[in-house]
Write a protein that holds these residues in place. Structure first.
Motif, PDB file in Angstrom:
ATOM      1  N   VAL A  45       7.850  12.750  -9.674  1.00 50.62           N
ATOM      2  CA  VAL A  45       6.694  13.631  -9.839  1.00 50.62           C
ATOM      3  C   VAL A  45       5.450  12.849 -10.268  1.00 50.62           C
ATOM      4  CG1 VAL A  45       5.774  15.590 -11.142  1.00 50.62           C
ATOM      5  CG2 VAL A  45       8.118  15.666 -10.253  1.00 50.62           C
ATOM      6  N   PRO A  46       5.564  11.882 -11.212  1.00 44.23           N
ATOM      7  CA  PRO A  46       4.359  11.108 -11.570  1.00 44.23           C
ATOM      8  C   PRO A  46       3.762  10.305 -10.430  1.00 44.23           C
ATOM      9  CG  PRO A  46       6.030  10.896 -13.292  1.00 44.23           C
ATOM     10  CD  PRO A  46       6.689  11.583 -12.139  1.00 44.23           C
ATOM     11  N   LEU A  47       4.539  10.062  -9.361  1.00 43.31           N
ATOM     12  CA  LEU A  47       3.969   9.345  -8.224  1.00 43.31           C
ATOM     13  C   LEU A  47       2.784  10.086  -7.617  1.00 43.31           C
ATOM     14  CD1 LEU A  47       7.179   8.078  -6.374  1.00 43.31           C
ATOM     15  CD2 LEU A  47       5.593   6.746  -7.767  1.00 43.31           C
ATOM     16  N   LEU A  48       2.751  11.391  -7.781  1.00 40.79           N
ATOM     17  CA  LEU A  48       1.621  12.157  -7.256  1.00 40.79           C
ATOM     18  C   LEU A  48       0.319  11.769  -7.940  1.00 40.79           C
ATOM     19  CD1 LEU A  48       3.316  15.692  -7.091  1.00 40.79           C
ATOM     20  CD2 LEU A  48       3.013  14.046  -5.229  1.00 40.79           C
ATOM     21  N   GLY A  49       0.430  11.242  -9.165  1.00 38.32           N
ATOM     22  CA  GLY A  49      -0.774  10.826  -9.879  1.00 38.32           C
ATOM     23  C   GLY A  49      -1.450   9.607  -9.297  1.00 38.32           C
ATOM     24  N   ASN A  50      -0.806   8.929  -8.355  1.00 38.51           N
ATOM     25  CA  ASN A  50      -1.436   7.768  -7.725  1.00 38.51           C
ATOM     26  C   ASN A  50      -2.664   8.136  -6.912  1.00 38.51           C
ATOM     27  OD1 ASN A  50       0.224   5.609  -8.621  1.00 38.51           O
ATOM     28  ND2 ASN A  50       1.831   6.221  -7.185  1.00 38.51           N
ATOM     29  N   ALA A  81       8.719  -7.779 -10.129  1.00 37.51           N
ATOM     30  CA  ALA A  81       8.209  -9.141 -10.225  1.00 37.51           C
ATOM     31  C   ALA A  81       6.901  -9.208 -11.007  1.00 37.51           C
ATOM     32  CB  ALA A  81       8.010  -9.717  -8.820  1.00 37.51           C
ATOM     33  N   LEU A  82       6.033  -8.220 -10.850  1.00 32.67           N
ATOM     34  CA  LEU A  82       4.736  -8.242 -11.516  1.00 32.67           C
ATOM     35  C   LEU A  82       4.756  -7.506 -12.843  1.00 32.67           C
ATOM     36  CD1 LEU A  82       2.398  -7.716  -8.427  1.00 32.67           C
ATOM     37  CD2 LEU A  82       3.174  -9.843  -9.470  1.00 32.67           C
ATOM     38  N   TRP A 116     -10.082   4.646 -15.103  1.00 28.43           N
ATOM     39  CA  TRP A 116      -8.792   5.186 -14.668  1.00 28.43           C
ATOM     40  C   TRP A 116      -8.494   4.863 -13.208  1.00 28.43           C
ATOM     41  CZ3 TRP A 116      -6.107   7.198 -18.650  1.00 28.43           C
ATOM     42  CH2 TRP A 116      -6.827   7.639 -19.769  1.00 28.43           C
ATOM     43  N   GLY A 117      -9.475   4.971 -12.345  1.00 30.71           N
ATOM     44  CA  GLY A 117      -9.256   4.739 -10.921  1.00 30.71           C
ATOM     45  C   GLY A 117      -8.861   3.307 -10.626  1.00 30.71           C
ATOM     46  N   VAL A 118      -9.580   2.342 -11.224  1.00 30.27           N
ATOM     47  CA  VAL A 118      -9.276   0.934 -10.994  1.00 30.27           C
ATOM     48  C   VAL A 118      -7.898   0.588 -11.541  1.00 30.27           C
ATOM     49  CG1 VAL A 118      -9.991  -1.422 -11.524  1.00 30.27           C
ATOM     50  CG2 VAL A 118     -11.713   0.311 -10.998  1.00 30.27           C
ATOM     51  N   SER A 119      -7.572   1.092 -12.733  1.00 27.10           N
ATOM     52  CA  SER A 119      -6.275   0.802 -13.333  1.00 27.10           C
ATOM     53  C   SER A 119      -5.137   1.389 -12.503  1.00 27.10           C
ATOM     54  CB  SER A 119      -6.223   1.362 -14.757  1.00 27.10           C
ATOM     55  OG  SER A 119      -7.218   0.765 -15.560  1.00 27.10           O
ATOM     56  N   THR A 120      -5.324   2.587 -11.975  1.00 26.09           N
ATOM     57  CA  THR A 120      -4.304   3.180 -11.116  1.00 26.09           C
ATOM     58  C   THR A 120      -4.160   2.402  -9.820  1.00 26.09           C
ATOM     59  OG1 THR A 120      -4.871   5.345 -12.027  1.00 26.09           O
ATOM     60  CG2 THR A 120      -3.541   5.323 -10.036  1.00 26.09           C
ATOM     61  N   ALA A 121      -5.259   1.897  -9.299  1.00 27.13           N
ATOM     62  CA  ALA A 121      -5.189   1.080  -8.085  1.00 27.13           C
ATOM     63  C   ALA A 121      -4.387  -0.191  -8.332  1.00 27.13           C
ATOM     64  CB  ALA A 121      -6.606   0.732  -7.613  1.00 27.13           C
ATOM     65  N   VAL A 122      -4.553  -0.795  -9.511  1.00 24.26           N
ATOM     66  CA  VAL A 122      -3.772  -1.988  -9.849  1.00 24.26           C
ATOM     67  C   VAL A 122      -2.285  -1.649  -9.905  1.00 24.26           C
ATOM     68  CG1 VAL A 122      -3.323  -3.705 -11.645  1.00 24.26           C
ATOM     69  CG2 VAL A 122      -5.669  -3.085 -11.075  1.00 24.26           C
ATOM     70  N   GLY A 123      -1.946  -0.540 -10.562  1.00 28.74           N
ATOM     71  CA  GLY A 123      -0.549  -0.134 -10.630  1.00 28.74           C
ATOM     72  C   GLY A 123       0.033   0.171  -9.266  1.00 28.74           C
ATOM     73  N   LEU A 124      -0.757   0.799  -8.391  1.00 28.05           N
ATOM     74  CA  LEU A 124      -0.278   1.119  -7.048  1.00 28.05           C
ATOM     75  C   LEU A 124      -0.044  -0.154  -6.235  1.00 28.05           C
ATOM     76  CD1 LEU A 124       0.401   3.314  -5.003  1.00 28.05           C
ATOM     77  CD2 LEU A 124      -2.013   3.404  -4.373  1.00 28.05           C
ATOM     78  N   VAL A 125      -0.973  -1.095  -6.312  1.00 31.12           N
ATOM     79  CA  VAL A 125      -0.801  -2.370  -5.594  1.00 31.12           C
ATOM     80  C   VAL A 125       0.430  -3.100  -6.114  1.00 31.12           C
ATOM     81  CG1 VAL A 125      -1.816  -4.642  -5.217  1.00 31.12           C
ATOM     82  CG2 VAL A 125      -3.227  -2.593  -4.983  1.00 31.12           C
ATOM     83  N   LYS A 126       0.629  -3.076  -7.419  1.00 30.59           N
ATOM     84  CA  LYS A 126       1.787  -3.743  -8.010  1.00 30.59           C
ATOM     85  C   LYS A 126       3.090  -3.133  -7.497  1.00 30.59           C
ATOM     86  CE  LYS A 126       3.114  -3.012 -12.206  1.00 30.59           C
ATOM     87  NZ  LYS A 126       3.245  -2.927 -13.679  1.00 30.59           N
ATOM     88  N   GLY A 127       3.141  -1.808  -7.396  1.00 33.45           N
ATOM     89  CA  GLY A 127       4.339  -1.151  -6.872  1.00 33.45           C
ATOM     90  C   GLY A 127       4.588  -1.470  -5.412  1.00 33.45           C
ATOM     91  N   VAL A 128       3.527  -1.497  -4.610  1.00 28.39           N
ATOM     92  CA  VAL A 128       3.673  -1.807  -3.182  1.00 28.39           C
ATOM     93  C   VAL A 128       4.155  -3.243  -2.998  1.00 28.39           C
ATOM     94  CG1 VAL A 128       2.425  -2.076  -1.013  1.00 28.39           C
ATOM     95  CG2 VAL A 128       1.998  -0.077  -2.455  1.00 28.39           C
TER      96      VAL A 128
END
Length: 338
Positions: free
Chosen positions: A66-71, A265-266, A302-314
């Protein structure tokens, strides 16, 4: 004299009907032998197991999926006071900050990669070496006693672990107190930026190595001892037996754990680093996880930090898929079969 003609005893009489394995309704007969179990029949049979698994499934869904929707915040100019869905869309503007050479992001990425390299080279092999050492002990009583001591740090929180290292290696810690009592020069370890990466690597080894040996000890117990005996008869030294018998027996587990490690890894330890960041500064201690916290939660980006987390997951997902495919090429099972 009457000639008696002998004949072979008759075989077992089989009743007319379909051959064995083809009886209608027999489980395992396959499509040609009868009906397959339907989803409804499996549900009716396995509902107790599904009921037991339901709490765990709900927890995984609630806290992981469910938290994935927050991306979606990564594509918005998120403002907490107006909510996610009312915040304006900005497309890939948040990602441009990352890929246009932001100095803070590049610094965090560089520190993350250095710590990752140290952990792969030093932390990952440590449980293997410890398991081999424990497995060489002849007394099971001593082995169990040593294992119990080595497992203990795993159950400590990072707050306690960091406090222990500060009490031991800090400016007023035990080590410097002993050096002062011997009229020797003190050493600066806690708070020394040059030693920070080595310090956190040693903390990880001390805390988690004992616990990580459990899997390797179980794998060592499954290796056929006759292989070691045959190698010894052929004149192989203990080191040669480890190289040619023990390590090949652990190869599948090592590859599996290495692939799983690539998924994170990250991620190099948020809590451990954030507790010690103020002593050495952001220049050497900022990693991607703390970058997200300092810029998102504290800085409001918030937007930039979420983008970093999304890139890290990908990136983690891509590394797992690529490593798993590479393992299949070399004949290993990997994490899953494709």
């Amino acid at each position: 004299m009457t000639n008696i003609k002998l004949s072979a005893p008759p075989g077992p009489v089989r009743a007319p009907g379909p051959p064995p394995g083809k009886i209608s309704g027999e489980r395992g007969a396959g499509p040609a032998g009868g009906h397959k179990r339907t989803f409804r029949s499996r549900l009716r049979t396995d509902w107790p197991l599904l009921l037991l698994a339901a709490p765990g499934i709900l927890l995984v869904l609630a806290f992981h999926y469910v938290p994935l929707l927050g991306n979606v915040i990564a594509f918005k100019d998120y403002q907490p006071f107006i909510g996610i869905w009312e915040s304006p869309w900005v497309g890939f503007e948040n990602f441009k900050v990352l890929f246009n050479g932001d100095a803070a992001f590049l610094r965090a990425l560089g520190n993350t990669l250095i710590i990752l390299l140290l952990q792969v080279v030093l932390v990952f092999p440590a449980p293997i070496a410890l398991a081999l050492l424990l497995n060489s002990l002849m007394s099971n009583h001593i082995k169990q006693w040593v294992q119990s001591i080595l497992y203990l740090p795993h159950f400590m929180s990072w707050v306690i672990v960091v406090a222990i290292f500060q009490q031991m290696l800090g400016g007023g810690g035990l080590l410097n107190a002993m050096l002062r009592s011997a009229d020797l020069a003190t050493v600066s370890i806690i708070g020394n930026p040059d030693l920070f990466k080595a310090l956190i690597t040693s903390q990880v080894i001390w805390k988690d190595t004992g616990w990580a040996t459990i899997l390797f000890l179980a794998a060592l117990a499954g290796i056929d001892q006759s292989l070691h005996e045959a190698a010894a008869v052929d004149g192989a030294s203990p080191w040669r037996r480890i190289w040619h018998v023990t390590l090949p027996g652990l190869r599948g587990l090592i590859i599996l754990l290495l692939i799983l490690r690539l998924g994170d890894a990250l991620t190099v330890g948020f809590e451990q680093i954030i507790l010690q960041q103020q002593h050495v500064g952001l220049e050497v201690s900022e990693v991607l996880d703390t970058y997200v916290f300092n810029n998102g939660v504290i800085g409001g980006a918030w937007g930039v930090s979420t983008a970093v987390g999304l890139v890290k997951g990908v990136v983690g997902l891509a590394l797992v898929l690529g490593a798993n495919k590479l393992a299949h090429i070399f004949g290993e099972r990997g994490v899953y079969q494709s």
